[in-house]
Design an enzyme around this catalytic site. Sequence first.
Site, PDB file in Angstrom:
ATOM      1  N   ILE A  76       0.849  -1.193   0.000  1.00  0.00           N
ATOM      2  CA  ILE A  76       0.000   0.000   0.000  1.00  0.00           C
ATOM      3  C   ILE A  76       0.890   1.251   0.000  1.00  0.00           C
ATOM      4  O   ILE A  76       0.600   2.226  -0.698  1.00  0.00           O
ATOM      5  CB  ILE A  76      -0.957  -0.021   1.215  1.00  0.00           C
ATOM      6  CG1 ILE A  76      -1.956  -1.187   1.067  1.00  0.00           C
ATOM      7  CG2 ILE A  76      -1.698   1.301   1.339  1.00  0.00           C
ATOM      8  CD1 ILE A  76      -2.812  -1.449   2.300  1.00  0.00           C
ATOM      9  N   ASP A  80      14.443   0.199  10.843  1.00  0.00           N
ATOM     10  CA  ASP A  80      13.708  -0.823  11.594  1.00  0.00           C
ATOM     11  C   ASP A  80      13.126  -0.094  12.791  1.00  0.00           C
ATOM     12  O   ASP A  80      13.870   0.409  13.631  1.00  0.00           O
ATOM     13  CB  ASP A  80      14.666  -1.941  12.032  1.00  0.00           C
ATOM     14  CG  ASP A  80      13.943  -3.027  12.829  1.00  0.00           C
ATOM     15  OD1 ASP A  80      12.856  -2.739  13.398  1.00  0.00           O
ATOM     16  OD2 ASP A  80      14.446  -4.154  12.889  1.00  0.00           O
ATOM     17  N   ILE A 106       3.081   0.348   8.268  1.00  0.00           N
ATOM     18  CA  ILE A 106       3.732  -0.880   8.719  1.00  0.00           C
ATOM     19  C   ILE A 106       2.929  -1.551   9.833  1.00  0.00           C
ATOM     20  O   ILE A 106       2.220  -0.908  10.597  1.00  0.00           O
ATOM     21  CB  ILE A 106       5.172  -0.618   9.222  1.00  0.00           C
ATOM     22  CG1 ILE A 106       5.157   0.248  10.463  1.00  0.00           C
ATOM     23  CG2 ILE A 106       6.017   0.023   8.142  1.00  0.00           C
ATOM     24  CD1 ILE A 106       6.544   0.441  11.036  1.00  0.00           C
ATOM     25  N   ALA A 135       2.792  -8.962  13.131  1.00  0.00           N
ATOM     26  CA  ALA A 135       2.404  -9.894  14.185  1.00  0.00           C
ATOM     27  C   ALA A 135       2.951 -11.256  13.801  1.00  0.00           C
ATOM     28  O   ALA A 135       3.169 -11.531  12.616  1.00  0.00           O
ATOM     29  CB  ALA A 135       0.888  -9.946  14.333  1.00  0.00           C
ATOM     30  N   TYR A 145      -8.032 -11.974  13.025  1.00  0.00           N
ATOM     31  CA  TYR A 145      -7.196 -10.770  13.071  1.00  0.00           C
ATOM     32  C   TYR A 145      -6.589 -10.597  14.473  1.00  0.00           C
ATOM     33  O   TYR A 145      -5.497 -10.043  14.621  1.00  0.00           O
ATOM     34  CB  TYR A 145      -8.006  -9.541  12.644  1.00  0.00           C
ATOM     35  CG  TYR A 145      -7.148  -8.404  12.133  1.00  0.00           C
ATOM     36  CD1 TYR A 145      -6.328  -8.574  11.028  1.00  0.00           C
ATOM     37  CD2 TYR A 145      -7.162  -7.160  12.753  1.00  0.00           C
ATOM     38  CE1 TYR A 145      -5.546  -7.535  10.552  1.00  0.00           C
ATOM     39  CE2 TYR A 145      -6.385  -6.116  12.283  1.00  0.00           C
ATOM     40  CZ  TYR A 145      -5.576  -6.310  11.180  1.00  0.00           C
ATOM     41  OH  TYR A 145      -4.797  -5.281  10.715  1.00  0.00           O
ATOM     42  N   LYS A 149      -4.329  -2.461  16.304  1.00  0.00           N
ATOM     43  CA  LYS A 149      -4.954  -1.396  15.503  1.00  0.00           C
ATOM     44  C   LYS A 149      -5.832  -0.503  16.377  1.00  0.00           C
ATOM     45  O   LYS A 149      -5.929   0.707  16.129  1.00  0.00           O
ATOM     46  CB  LYS A 149      -5.771  -1.979  14.346  1.00  0.00           C
ATOM     47  CG  LYS A 149      -4.933  -2.629  13.252  1.00  0.00           C
ATOM     48  CD  LYS A 149      -3.923  -1.694  12.601  1.00  0.00           C
ATOM     49  CE  LYS A 149      -3.300  -2.309  11.350  1.00  0.00           C
ATOM     50  NZ  LYS A 149      -2.172  -1.499  10.833  1.00  0.00           N
ATOM     51  N   SER A 202       1.844  -8.730   3.399  1.00  0.00           N
ATOM     52  CA  SER A 202       1.328  -8.967   4.759  1.00  0.00           C
ATOM     53  C   SER A 202       0.103  -9.865   4.735  1.00  0.00           C
ATOM     54  O   SER A 202      -0.056 -10.735   5.585  1.00  0.00           O
ATOM     55  CB  SER A 202       0.959  -7.646   5.437  1.00  0.00           C
ATOM     56  OG  SER A 202       2.103  -7.022   5.933  1.00  0.00           O
TER      57      SER A 202
HETATM   58  P1  NAP Z   1       3.215  -4.909   3.235  1.00  0.00           P
HETATM   59  O1  NAP Z   1       3.493  -4.550   1.841  1.00  0.00           O
HETATM   60  O2  NAP Z   1       3.683  -6.230   3.729  1.00  0.00           O
HETATM   61  O3  NAP Z   1       3.745  -3.754   4.171  1.00  0.00           O
HETATM   62  C1  NAP Z   1       4.026  -3.944   5.545  1.00  0.00           C
HETATM   63  C2  NAP Z   1       5.298  -3.215   5.840  1.00  0.00           C
HETATM   64  O4  NAP Z   1       5.623  -3.225   7.238  1.00  0.00           O
HETATM   65  C3  NAP Z   1       6.478  -3.840   5.134  1.00  0.00           C
HETATM   66  O5  NAP Z   1       7.122  -2.854   4.356  1.00  0.00           O
HETATM   67  C4  NAP Z   1       7.330  -4.300   6.275  1.00  0.00           C
HETATM   68  O6  NAP Z   1       8.681  -4.267   5.967  1.00  0.00           O
HETATM   69  C5  NAP Z   1       7.010  -3.278   7.311  1.00  0.00           C
HETATM   70  N1  NAP Z   1       7.548  -3.615   8.634  1.00  0.00           N
HETATM   71  C6  NAP Z   1       7.239  -4.674   9.430  1.00  0.00           C
HETATM   72  N2  NAP Z   1       7.981  -4.655  10.537  1.00  0.00           N
HETATM   73  C7  NAP Z   1       8.783  -3.555  10.452  1.00  0.00           C
HETATM   74  C8  NAP Z   1       9.789  -2.983  11.286  1.00  0.00           C
HETATM   75  N3  NAP Z   1      10.138  -3.543  12.459  1.00  0.00           N
HETATM   76  N4  NAP Z   1      10.413  -1.847  10.882  1.00  0.00           N
HETATM   77  C9  NAP Z   1      10.093  -1.277   9.702  1.00  0.00           C
HETATM   78  N5  NAP Z   1       9.164  -1.766   8.871  1.00  0.00           N
HETATM   79  C10 NAP Z   1       8.511  -2.893   9.236  1.00  0.00           C
HETATM   80  O7  NAP Z   1       1.639  -4.926   3.522  1.00  0.00           O
HETATM   81  P2  NAP Z   1       0.509  -3.798   3.411  1.00  0.00           P
HETATM   82  O8  NAP Z   1      -0.758  -4.551   3.311  1.00  0.00           O
HETATM   83  O9  NAP Z   1       0.852  -2.799   2.391  1.00  0.00           O
HETATM   84  O10 NAP Z   1       0.529  -3.138   4.876  1.00  0.00           O
HETATM   85  C11 NAP Z   1       0.727  -1.759   5.117  1.00  0.00           C
HETATM   86  C12 NAP Z   1      -0.203  -1.252   6.222  1.00  0.00           C
HETATM   87  O11 NAP Z   1      -1.537  -1.322   5.769  1.00  0.00           O
HETATM   88  C13 NAP Z   1      -0.142  -2.067   7.527  1.00  0.00           C
HETATM   89  O12 NAP Z   1      -0.240  -1.183   8.631  1.00  0.00           O
HETATM   90  C14 NAP Z   1      -1.401  -2.897   7.445  1.00  0.00           C
HETATM   91  O13 NAP Z   1      -1.884  -3.272   8.713  1.00  0.00           O
HETATM   92  C15 NAP Z   1      -2.317  -1.904   6.777  1.00  0.00           C
HETATM   93  N6  NAP Z   1      -3.538  -2.496   6.216  1.00  0.00           N
HETATM   94  C16 NAP Z   1      -3.441  -3.493   5.286  1.00  0.00           C
HETATM   95  C17 NAP Z   1      -4.602  -4.071   4.779  1.00  0.00           C
HETATM   96  C18 NAP Z   1      -4.559  -5.213   3.806  1.00  0.00           C
HETATM   97  O14 NAP Z   1      -5.548  -5.908   3.646  1.00  0.00           O
HETATM   98  N7  NAP Z   1      -3.460  -5.438   3.103  1.00  0.00           N
HETATM   99  C19 NAP Z   1      -5.854  -3.597   5.206  1.00  0.00           C
HETATM  100  C20 NAP Z   1      -5.903  -2.553   6.127  1.00  0.00           C
HETATM  101  C21 NAP Z   1      -4.741  -2.012   6.628  1.00  0.00           C
HETATM  102  P3  NAP Z   1       9.437  -5.666   5.614  1.00  0.00           P
HETATM  103  O15 NAP Z   1       8.584  -6.400   4.658  1.00  0.00           O
HETATM  104  O16 NAP Z   1      10.704  -5.152   5.082  1.00  0.00           O
HETATM  105  O17 NAP Z   1       9.554  -6.388   6.915  1.00  0.00           O
HETATM  106  C1  1JT Z   2      -0.476  -7.698   9.269  1.00  0.00           C
HETATM  107  C2  1JT Z   2      -0.900  -8.804   8.514  1.00  0.00           C
HETATM  108  C3  1JT Z   2      -1.230  -6.536   9.261  1.00  0.00           C
HETATM  109  C4  1JT Z   2      -2.046  -8.731   7.762  1.00  0.00           C
HETATM  110  C5  1JT Z   2      -2.797  -7.566   7.762  1.00  0.00           C
HETATM  111  C6  1JT Z   2      -2.387  -6.473   8.518  1.00  0.00           C
HETATM  112  N1  1JT Z   2      -3.287  -5.483   8.347  1.00  0.00           N
HETATM  113  C7  1JT Z   2      -4.227  -5.928   7.515  1.00  0.00           C
HETATM  114  N2  1JT Z   2      -3.940  -7.180   7.146  1.00  0.00           N
HETATM  115  C8  1JT Z   2      -4.733  -8.001   6.249  1.00  0.00           C
HETATM  116  C9  1JT Z   2      -5.674  -8.909   7.012  1.00  0.00           C
HETATM  117  C10 1JT Z   2      -5.204  -9.864   7.842  1.00  0.00           C
HETATM  118  C11 1JT Z   2      -6.052 -10.713   8.548  1.00  0.00           C
HETATM  119  C12 1JT Z   2      -7.393 -10.574   8.397  1.00  0.00           C
HETATM  120  C13 1JT Z   2      -7.881  -9.587   7.544  1.00  0.00           C
HETATM  121  C14 1JT Z   2      -7.020  -8.756   6.869  1.00  0.00           C
HETATM  122  C15 1JT Z   2      -0.134 -10.094   8.516  1.00  0.00           C
HETATM  123  C16 1JT Z   2       1.262  -9.941   9.058  1.00  0.00           C
HETATM  124  C17 1JT Z   2       1.287  -9.125  10.298  1.00  0.00           C
HETATM  125  C18 1JT Z   2       0.781  -7.709  10.056  1.00  0.00           C
HETATM  126  O1  1JT Z   2      -8.181 -11.422   9.113  1.00  0.00           O
HETATM  127  C19 1JT Z   2      -9.451 -11.652   8.679  1.00  0.00           C
HETATM  128  C20 1JT Z   2      -5.530 -11.771   9.482  1.00  0.00           C
END
Ligand code: NAP
Ligand code: 1JT
Length: 254
Positions: A18, A62, A90, A93, A154, A161, A194
Amino acid sequence: MLQGKTGLVVGVANKRSIAWAIARALHAQGMRLALTYQGERFEGEVRALGDTLPGTTYLPLDVQDDAQVRGAADTVRGVLGGLDCLVHSIAFAKREELGGRFLDTSRDGYRVAQEVSAYSLTALARACSPLMEGREASIITLTYLGGERVVPNYNVMGVAKAALDASVRYLAADLGPQGIRVNAISAGPIRTLSASGVSGLRDLMEVMGERAPLRRNVDQEDVAGAAVFLASPLSRGVTGEVIHVDAGYHVLGF
Ligand code: NAP
Ligand code: 1JT
């Protein structure tokens, strides 16, 4: 809309992140960027992506390391001067905590989820706020509905969150007097690194796409649009807010 402004984007892992969609959208509006990478493992990937956005600089970060958080702010001051926008995208879990019962969450699993996913926003905001003073700056984080309501699996991320959402409100109150706004975007589920391998996510996305008011899922570009709004003067009166970019799914009560 963001010509001459500077941004620090934390959370680019690969092209599906994202944070990467947000970086591209901010750059397209004229913002000069610094991207962070977590350890040398990800440096190549982040540089390969960032090099497509002219003027971009890179720094290691980091968020579990206070020295690197301070170092990132120092580097931004040196290279970009001041900072108009911080994007925090970021979360972490342990895989074994994202399934089964929340009741079984370990002490260490709880601690690490809170530290990386919630406390890191406060640590970064504190380090960066001196660079943001007097610039109508904007801090943006990414959250998920699982922090407001129970979403199966989750678990500990939902509790992290919830802490992140509350941090947005307290930080908005602390930083508002300096003209710094703090908001969150609550994204619907998107297939990223993620999210990959998370059990039940495919089913969750199918149900969401069928039932959400807009009858679809959201993608990284949907989220990036809201991020441009929150980074720009169009949102100058908005702080402490959680904007849902989820095709309206969160309004449903059935
Ligand atoms: P992503 O591409 O895997 O991004 C997660 C990022 O967190 C990665 O760049 C990861 O870096 C970084 N990270 C983890 N531990 C870290 C640390 N100790 N120091 C610095 N960076 C660290 O996945 P994403 O879905 O785009 O997630 C971005 C945000 O959107 C997260 O907060 C997630 O909860 C939120 N979000 C995602 C979704 C979804 O469905 N995908 C929905 C709602 C909200 P490395 O890979 O280098 O470890
Ligand atoms: C993390 C992960 C953070 C998955 C995440 C996240 N924020 C959103 N997602 C996607 C998601 C994950 C679950 C879910 C629904 C959406 C995985 C690595 C740790 C940080 O459950 C229904 C589990």
